[in-house]
Write an enzyme that holds these catalytic residues in place. Structure first.
Site: not given
Length: 250
Positions: A50, A52, A110, A203
Site C-alpha cells: 500500500r 501512501d 524502493y 521515508r
C-alpha cells in the site's frame, strides 16, 4: 476463473494512496473501476503493498481474479484506454491460482530522490524532495549500511491501523538486503531493497539519514535507534513526493 498479474506504473501525486478509501481518489479504486468497465465485473485488485498518498510506483504488482476471456495483450490496451494518464498498465499475464501480489512477494526495492541544486525545475518538483541545504553526503553514504540485516524496525514505523486485521500477529521484524546512497547529477538518491517495509519506513529512514547529513546524529547512532524501538528516536518523515516503488520480486 483466471488469475491475472498486472505490472502497474503510476504518478501518485493526485492520489490518496493505493488503498481504496471512502470519498477519496485512490489507485486501487481507480484500477478497480477500469477493470469493471472492461470486464463488467466487480473486483478489488490486490497490490504488492500500500503506497501512501503522493508516493509513486514504477512497477507495482497487482493481481485479480476474473471470468473474462479477454486475451492478456488486449487487457493492456483496454485498461489503458479507460485509465487516467497518471496510471499505466505495462504488462498483463495469467498466473497460477495461488499467486498473490502481496502474499507471494519475496523482496521489494524502493528509491528516494532528493534534489540538491539551489533551484528545482518546476516540472520535477512533484517527483523529488527539494533539499538544497548543506549535507555531509559522505557521512550519509557511510551510514546507509547500518540498517542492513534483520532488525525490528519499530523506530522507523508509523502507526498503521490496518495491520493485524487478518488475525495474524503484527511483527515489525524485517530484513534489509541492501541500503545505499548515490549521487546522480543534481540528485542524491537512496535505494533500499528488503523483504518488506512497514508503514512510512523508507521515508522515516530517509528523514533519519538527513539528520546524519546535518551532523545532528552520527552514523553509529542508527544502531541504537534500532535497538530502542521507539519512533521518537528517529528522524522526521521525509515527503512522499520523492519516493518510488521500483520493483517487486517473487
Amino acid at each position: 476463473m483466471r488469475n491475472l498479474k498486472l505490472i502497474l506504473s503510476y504518478d501518485g501525486t493526485e492520489f490518496a494512496g493505493w488503498q481504496v478509501q471512502p470519498d477519496a481518489v485512490t489507485v486501487q479504486g481507480t484500477l478497480a473501476s477500469a477493470i469493471g468497465r472492461v470486464t463488467s465485473e466487480k473486483v478489488l485488485p490486490q497490490g504488492s503493498g500500500r503506497t501512501d498518498a503522493g508516493v509513486h510506483a514504477l512497477a507495482q504488482v497487482v493481481t485479480f481474479v476474473t471470468e473474462s476471456s479477454v486475451p492478456t495483450g488486449n487487457f493492456v490496451k483496454a485498461l489503458n484506454d479507460v485509465l487516467p494518464a497518471s496510471v499505466r498498465v505495462l504488462e498483463v499475464e495469467e498466473v497460477a491460482a495461488d499467486f498473490h501480489a502481496r502474499k507471494s512477494a519475496r523482496a521489494k526495492t524502493y528509491r528516494y530522490r532528493i534534489y540538491r541544486a539551489a533551484i528545482c525545475p518546476p516540472l520535477l518538483a512533484k517527483y523529488v524532495w527539494h533539499y538544497p541545504f548543506p549535507l555531509d553526503e559522505a557521512a550519509m553514504i557511510r551510514a546507509a549500511g547500518r540498517v542492513e540485516g534483520e532488525h525490528d524496525f519499530t523506530s522507523f514505523a508509523a502507526v498503521d491501523p490496518e495491520r493485524g486485521r487478518e488475525g495474524v500477529p503484527a511483527s515489525n521484524l524485517r530484513r534489509v538486503f541492501s541500503s545505499s546512497w548515490e549521487r546522480n547529477g543534481d540528485e542524491f538518491v537512496y535505494t533500499v531493497r528488503g523483504s518488506g517495509f512497514l508503514h512510512h519506513m523508507v521515508r522515516n529512514l530517509v528523514g533519519t539519514f538527513i539528520l546524519v547529513g546535518k551532523g545532528t546524529l552520527r552514523g553509529e547512532d542508527l544502531t541504537q535507534i534500532l535497538e530502542v524501538r521507539n519512533r521518537s528516536a528517529a528522524g522526521a518523515t521525509a515527503p512522499a513526493s520523492g519516493l518510488y516503488l521500483e520493483s517487486v520480486e517473487y
